[in-house]
Design a protein around this motif. Structure first.
Motif, PDB file in Angstrom:
ATOM      1  N   VAL A   1       0.837  -1.195   0.000  1.00 33.70           N
ATOM      2  CA  VAL A   1       0.000   0.000   0.000  1.00 33.70           C
ATOM      3  C   VAL A   1       0.876   1.251   0.000  1.00 33.70           C
ATOM      4  O   VAL A   1       1.753   1.409   0.860  1.00 33.70           O
ATOM      5  N   ARG A   2       0.634   2.115  -0.988  1.00 38.11           N
ATOM      6  CA  ARG A   2       1.360   3.383  -1.048  1.00 38.11           C
ATOM      7  C   ARG A   2       0.559   4.514  -0.413  1.00 38.11           C
ATOM      8  O   ARG A   2       1.095   5.351   0.296  1.00 38.11           O
ATOM      9  N   SER A   3      -0.739   4.538  -0.686  1.00 33.90           N
ATOM     10  CA  SER A   3      -1.573   5.598  -0.107  1.00 33.90           C
ATOM     11  C   SER A   3      -3.025   5.153  -0.100  1.00 33.90           C
ATOM     12  O   SER A   3      -3.428   4.291  -0.882  1.00 33.90           O
ATOM     13  N   VAL A   4      -3.818   5.759   0.793  1.00 38.20           N
ATOM     14  CA  VAL A   4      -5.256   5.520   0.861  1.00 38.20           C
ATOM     15  C   VAL A   4      -5.949   6.878   0.772  1.00 38.20           C
ATOM     16  O   VAL A   4      -5.740   7.738   1.632  1.00 38.20           O
ATOM     17  N   THR A   5      -6.735   7.074  -0.283  1.00 41.60           N
ATOM     18  CA  THR A   5      -7.484   8.309  -0.473  1.00 41.60           C
ATOM     19  C   THR A   5      -8.946   8.062  -0.134  1.00 41.60           C
ATOM     20  O   THR A   5      -9.529   7.069  -0.584  1.00 41.60           O
TER      21      THR A   5
ATOM     22  N   HIS B   1      -2.884  -0.002   6.650  1.00 40.23           N
ATOM     23  CA  HIS B   1      -1.848   1.004   6.872  1.00 40.23           C
ATOM     24  C   HIS B   1      -1.047   1.215   5.596  1.00 40.23           C
ATOM     25  O   HIS B   1      -0.748   0.254   4.868  1.00 40.23           O
ATOM     26  N   PRO B   2      -0.663   2.451   5.293  1.00 45.47           N
ATOM     27  CA  PRO B   2       0.314   2.651   4.215  1.00 45.47           C
ATOM     28  C   PRO B   2       1.571   1.824   4.500  1.00 45.47           C
ATOM     29  O   PRO B   2       2.083   1.816   5.617  1.00 45.47           O
TER      30      PRO B   2
ATOM     31  N   THR C   1     -12.718   6.821  -3.226  1.00 45.76           N
ATOM     32  CA  THR C   1     -11.708   6.038  -2.515  1.00 45.76           C
ATOM     33  C   THR C   1     -10.718   5.425  -3.491  1.00 45.76           C
ATOM     34  O   THR C   1     -11.109   4.875  -4.518  1.00 45.76           O
TER      35      THR C   1
ATOM     36  N   CYS D   1      -1.507   1.077  -4.700  1.00 45.20           N
ATOM     37  CA  CYS D   1      -0.501   0.096  -4.278  1.00 45.20           C
ATOM     38  C   CYS D   1       0.549  -0.076  -5.362  1.00 45.20           C
ATOM     39  O   CYS D   1       0.313   0.228  -6.537  1.00 45.20           O
TER      40      CYS D   1
ATOM     41  N   ALA E   1       5.179   4.261  10.388  1.00 47.26           N
ATOM     42  CA  ALA E   1       5.361   5.191   9.267  1.00 47.26           C
ATOM     43  C   ALA E   1       6.796   5.144   8.757  1.00 47.26           C
ATOM     44  O   ALA E   1       7.039   5.186   7.539  1.00 47.26           O
TER      45      ALA E   1
ATOM     46  N   GLY F   1       7.978   3.876   5.125  1.00 49.06           N
ATOM     47  CA  GLY F   1       8.745   4.759   4.251  1.00 49.06           C
ATOM     48  C   GLY F   1       9.988   4.096   3.700  1.00 49.06           C
ATOM     49  O   GLY F   1      10.340   4.271   2.524  1.00 49.06           O
TER      50      GLY F   1
ATOM     51  N   ALA G   1       8.864   1.600   1.000  1.00 52.72           N
ATOM     52  CA  ALA G   1       8.056   2.117  -0.106  1.00 52.72           C
ATOM     53  C   ALA G   1       8.809   2.114  -1.426  1.00 52.72           C
ATOM     54  O   ALA G   1       8.224   1.850  -2.481  1.00 52.72           O
TER      55      ALA G   1
END
Length: 808
Positions: A333-337, A351-352, A389, A393, A460, A464, A467
């Motif tokens: 997962v890179r981001s959740v919008t 979780h990112p 949403t 990923c 986090a 990072g 990622a």
């Protein structure tokens, strides 16, 4: 004794509310990932398996629980994939509840279609599909496209649409899986969930999918909204009653799926004798006040059905949504919008940085739940959420270079060799509060600053670091004080590691003793005490001498041997006032029987629950009555008379504590009555023991730890067997170090490492006033323990230092 097969990590079921765990023995067969919400403190027993689909492992786990808790009276399984094995176990143990034959009509989709058709319930044409010619004959009779699917399956796994003879020719049937074929039906899909009382519907609700389960496996969102149209519901109720009566032999929770044509005609697709998946149990519980899991649990245990006789009138309609990753699993997962104005009343978001590798709807993406006054209101909220949403990923390439994030790094004299070994094995990053110094050659620019006591910050930071990696990722710590944080980070990011519950069982020595005692693992008699008088009374009960220790420190800090009541009182004071940097003191202290005999440490690699001993170290202790570790010897051990018993006891301790993944370090006493466990630690050993192991056996425990953190099986074949020993040198009295010269000691034959542990200006206070007040470490290698001892004696004599005494 009720045995529960359990696989969810979310709170789908509240077992403690369904059955009084103090009045009944309730035990669990589950996975490490699924421990989170189980009532572990009141459970009669817990056995961990790699998967509840591993028939052999589950059978063995049930057998072990039966030995400890008595023969099972009931077997419970509430998740669809576990129903078959639970039924087989009931048959084998002659237990009440649905057996394999009774379950067949709701698990075997070909038999299901035949039963429904015989009762005049509309269902799609269905035939066995053992090979390509069978599918060709079916398509000739019913037309293309067709669906080929497992005869027993869940969540649309291995379901394939074939549009033509050419696609069929290219299709490869799954091995060892019976398949069926049905026509492709383009109608809308409904699902009905409820409770059957053995004769008729007790209560039920119908919902309409806004997409299909098959489309979800192809990357589309999956949503469902409850139907509030009374005319439609009346038609659904008639077909639902006929279907459950045709397939269910006893009271049961059910999940029924239907096709609804453009004209409103209904056709039964399939029925499951269990609560619906995805968010269905939560919607029922949250929106309608009915716990379908409680009903299913009652049906399987013979308890009264807790569901109301009439449907509750809440005036609310529910719905749910699953949003899959933007790319197929495995991915990270890179981001959740999310929508700016979130209309869902509840959500579960990865979780990112989390590794997404499937595992049913629970772990398939972002999850949302909705409620409103009408179907239209809920559908609008659901669609708005689906549009806004995004679960962005990045793919994970199993063949690309792996990256491992180390949380904390420890004291450089003791851990430089470990970080160097890790960097040789895998691309290494580091998370710690301060910028890297001596670590820089091993990590490059792969560093994130974080408060390592803060799980959110470390999560986090690790995310990072991982990622930018295209290959597998992992997290690891060898710092005792950071085990709990790292375990929580691994849980959030879905990475292999000891689980948080297992770490707590090791870190709290009281829990360790309690768990080992409950499992019958040889350990020490103990008492948990809260004041000096309780400590003295406990010592009298156990018999002097006793050991008094803190519950949660490390490095033998605050651990004292007491031979009389006054010494016990002083030892209690020492245990409750001692401290170790980064570790909080836990309430009270432990008084335990003194175990006589040599002390050893045992380092193990644990892979999916399989425990393999890597090496055994003989511990050298000093500064009695304290337990200062002044040296360690790793030497061949498998021909020792205690070898088999040590393996047995260590393996049993790991199983009892739920240690299933990683390198562990256990300490035992070889007492006259056999090996007894002193403690078990969920990390690499300290004091250079992993280095001794590598020198003595050729097995690199640090490399093995990296492999296990990456989900790989390490090579633990020793290329040779020698002896390696470390000796720690101490001042003769409390002192300040002014000068230390190891040059002559390093030149002694057989000495392979000399490590300066006390730079000029270091204050060293002997136990119990100081923490590991060591001048230096000497490491020797030889073919025999005697050769190591001779080299160490000569090197110690060659040591040069200048000390200034400290006042007492």
């Amino acid at each position: 004794h009720v045995v529960v097969l359990h696989r969810w990590s979310d709170r789908y079921a509240d077992y403690a509310a369904y059955l009084d765990h103090t009045a009944h023995r309730v035990s669990y067969v589950t996975t490490e990932r699924a421990l989170t919400h189980l009532p572990l403190e009141t459970a009669a027993g817990v056995e961990l398996v790699d998967s509840t689909e591993n028939t052999k492992a589950v059978r063995e786990a049930v057998d072990r629980l039966a030995e400890r808790c008595g023969p099972p009276a009931r077997i419970v399984a509430l998740q669809e994939t576990d129903l078959d094995l639970a039924a087989v176990l009931r048959d084998e143990l002659s237990l009440p509840g649905p057996g394999a034959e009774e379950l067949r009509p709701v698990r075997d989709k070909l038999l299901m279609a035949q039963r429904l058709d015989a009762q005049g319930v509309p269902t799609p044409a269905t035939a066995a599909a053992p090979d390509h010619p069978a599918v060709t004959r079916f398509a000739a009779a019913h037309g293309w496209p067709v669906l080929v699917k497992p005869r027993r399956g869940t969540a649309s796994a291995d379901v394939t649409r074939l549009d033509s003879p050419e696609e069929l020719a290219a299709y490869r049937f799954p091995t060892d899986t019976d398949m069926i074929v049905q026509p492709w039906v383009a109608d809308r899909v409904l699902h009905v969930d409820g409770v059957f009382d053995g004769q008729d519907l007790r209560l039920w609700r119908a919902s309409r999918y806004l997409s299909t389960c098959l489309e979800f496996t192809s990357g589309e969102v999956l949503g469902s909204v409850e139907i509030d149209d009374d005319a439609v519901l009346a038609r659904i109720g008639v077909v639902t009653a006929r279907a459950v009566q045709a397939l269910l032999a006893r009271p049961s929770v059910f999940h029924l799926e239907l096709f609804e044509s453009a004209t409103g005609a209904l056709t039964v697709l399939e029925l499951g004798a269990r609560p619906g998946g995805a968010e269905v149990p939560f919607i029922w519980r949250d929106v309608h006040g009915v716990d379908l899991m409680a009903a299913a649990f009652a049906h399987q245990t013979g308890a009264p059905d807790p569901t109301p006789a009439a449907p509750p009138r809440t005036g609310q309609t529910g719905g749910w949504l699953l949003v899959p990753p933007s790319v197929p699993a495995p991915c990270r997962v890179r981001s959740v919008t999310l929508p700016e104005d979130m209309p869902a009343y509840a959500s579960s978001l990865p979780h990112p940085g989390r590794l997404m590798n499937g595992g049913g709807y629970e772990h398939a993406g972002a999850r949302f739940r909705f409620q409103g006054g009408s179907s239209a209101e809920v559908e609008a909220a659901l669609l708005r959420t689906a549009r806004a949403t995004a679960l962005v990923c990045t793919p994970v390439d199993a063949e690309a270079p792996a990256r491992l994030a180390v949380v904390g790094c420890g004291n450089p004299p003791y851990r430089t060799y470990a970080l160097a070994a890790l960097a040789e094995r895998v691309e290494t990053g580091l998370v710690q509060p301060a910028p890297p110094q001596w670590q820089r050659p091993y990590i490059g620019d792969r560093f994130r600053a974080a408060d390592t006591s803060d799980a959110d910050a470390v999560t986090a930071a690790v995310a990072g670091l991982l990622a930018s990696a295209t290959g597998p990722g992992a997290v690891l710590t060898w710092d005792e004080t950071l085990l709990a944080t790292t375990a929580e980070v691994a849980r959030r990011l879905n990475l292999p590691h000891l689980g948080p519950e297992a770490v707590r069982g090791c870190r709290d020595k009281l829990t360790t003793r309690q768990v080992l005692a409950a499992a019958g693992v040889p350990s020490a008699g103990f008492r948990h005490v809260h004041d000096r008088d309780e400590a003295i009374e406990a010592a009298r009960d156990l018999g002097l001498p006793v050991v008094v220790k803190p519950r949660g420190l490390a490095g033998s800090i605050g651990v004292t041997l007491a031979t009389g009541p006054e010494e016990v009182g002083r030892a209690y004071q020492q245990a409750t006032t001692s401290s170790f940097p980064g570790i909080d003191r836990l309430a009270g202290a432990i008084v335990e029987e003194y175990l006589t005999g040599p002390e050893i440490s045992v380092d193990c690699a644990v892979d999916n629950g399989r425990v393999r001993i890597v090496n055994v170290a003989r511990k050298r202790l000093g500064f009695a009555p304290h337990f200062e570790e002044v040296g360690h010897l790793v030497a061949p051990w498998r021909d020792e008379p205690w070898a088999y018993e040590v393996e047995f006891v260590v393996t049993a301790a790991h199983a009892a504590l739920g240690l299933r993944t990683g390198i562990t370090h256990s300490e035992l006493r070889l007492t006259p009555s056999g090996p007894r466990v002193v403690e078990v630690n969920g990390r690499l050993g300290g004091d250079f023991i992993p280095l001794l192991g590598r020198l003595a056996t050729g097995i690199d425990q640090v490399a093995a730890a990296a492999d296990l953190a990456l989900g790989r099986t390490p090579d633990l074949t020793p290329p040779h067997e020698r002896c390696a020993e470390v000796r720690f040198l101490y001042p003769a009295h409390d002192a300040v170090v002014r000068e230390l010269d190891l040059t002559a000691a390093a030149a002694v034959p057989g000495i392979v490492e000399t490590v300066d542990l006390a730079p000029p200006g270091t204050e060293l206070r002997l136990p119990p006033r100081g923490i590991v007040p060591r001048l230096a470490a000497l490491v020797a290698v030889g073919d025999t323990p005697g050769q190591c001892a001779t080299a160490l004696d000569r090197a110690e004599a060659a040591l040069r230092h200048r000390l200034v005494p400290l006042p007492r």
